[in-house]
Motif scaffolding. Sequence first.
Motif, short mmCIF file in Angstrom:
data_model
loop_
_atom_site.label_atom_id
_atom_site.label_comp_id
_atom_site.label_asym_id
_atom_site.label_seq_id
_atom_site.Cartn_x
_atom_site.Cartn_y
_atom_site.Cartn_z
N THR A 139 0.83 -1.20 0.00
CA THR A 139 0.00 0.00 0.00
C THR A 139 0.87 1.26 0.00
O THR A 139 1.75 1.42 0.86
N THR A 163 -3.97 3.46 -7.59
CA THR A 163 -2.76 2.76 -8.03
C THR A 163 -2.31 3.31 -9.37
O THR A 163 -3.10 3.36 -10.32
N ARG A 212 -5.71 -1.34 -16.14
CA ARG A 212 -6.24 -1.55 -14.80
C ARG A 212 -7.28 -2.67 -14.82
O ARG A 212 -8.27 -2.61 -15.57
N GLY A 258 -5.64 -3.86 -6.21
CA GLY A 258 -5.29 -2.46 -6.36
C GLY A 258 -6.49 -1.56 -6.19
O GLY A 258 -7.57 -2.00 -5.78
N LEU A 297 -1.65 -3.51 -3.88
CA LEU A 297 -1.02 -2.38 -4.55
C LEU A 297 -1.86 -1.10 -4.41
O LEU A 297 -1.68 -0.16 -5.17
N THR A 298 -2.72 -1.07 -3.42
CA THR A 298 -3.55 0.11 -3.21
C THR A 298 -2.68 1.37 -3.10
O THR A 298 -1.76 1.44 -2.27
N ASP A 299 -2.97 2.34 -3.96
CA ASP A 299 -2.27 3.63 -3.97
C ASP A 299 -0.77 3.52 -4.21
O ASP A 299 -0.03 4.50 -3.99
N ALA A 300 -0.29 2.37 -4.65
CA ALA A 300 1.14 2.23 -4.98
C ALA A 300 1.43 2.93 -6.29
O ALA A 300 0.55 3.09 -7.14
#
Length: 276
Positions: free
Chosen positions: A216, A260, A268, A256, A235-238
């Motif tokens: 994250t 992301t 996506r 995600g 991968l949230t906000d990565a």
Amino acid sequence: MEDHIAPRPALRGDCERCFGLCCVALPFIAAKDFAIDKPAGTPCPNLRDDHRCGIHAQLRRSGFGGCTVYDCFGAGQKVSQVTFGGQDWRTADGEGPRRMFDVFPVVRQLHELLWYLTEALTLPAAGPVHPDLRRALDRTEELTRGTPEELGALDVGAHRQEVNVLLLRTSELARAGVRGRKKNRRGADLMGARLRNADLSRADLRGAYLIAADLTGADLRGADLIGADLRDADLTDADLTGAFFLTQPQVAAARGSAGTRLPGSVVRPVHWAAGS
């Protein structure tokens, strides 16, 4: 903003031009990603006569999440339309179907190499090896157009090793200039690791095990992600802007959010919006 790389339609699966080869040639093992066991060469029971999936809209709910993250890199239509000239395995005679199923995984590996080589040629920093990369790309494309007999006899592993030397050099050039200690996580066991907001920019994550890792808000800009296992990684906000050698199956296997940031070479996943 997501960075942009030219689309590669020939290196993405086109099910309309394939005869459901992945649904027949490949084995399934009953586990989290597949609801049933299925041996290689046996049609999935969900495959219809028109080569379409009978439960396509319900794959995840039906226990076939593995199907939703798979991509043949365009090998399915190459084998169906080029190698076998439009011959359907359902109507092929004798050893025809078996030969199709044997050739498909070989061409799939070659098309995956084409994906990496094509991306390597978009990286300005890899300029010194662009001529070698171009030759490798042309040679790999030539191999994909071999006869069924030639493809069946091909030592694809040896060819992968030759190409990998160039891809390693590409990675070194693309990640050059990293300040401080080199971020070498190649092949690292990071399963379930807590990497929230970690600085992994320009890191070497080749073949790293990132299964269920918490990434994250992590900074993955310019990282080498070839072969990294991202199943269930968060991968949230990565930020993966400029990350290279990342494939659609890797992204689809991860989790995600709208925040992301992805490189333009991938799209996506639809299921991210559903939070699954």
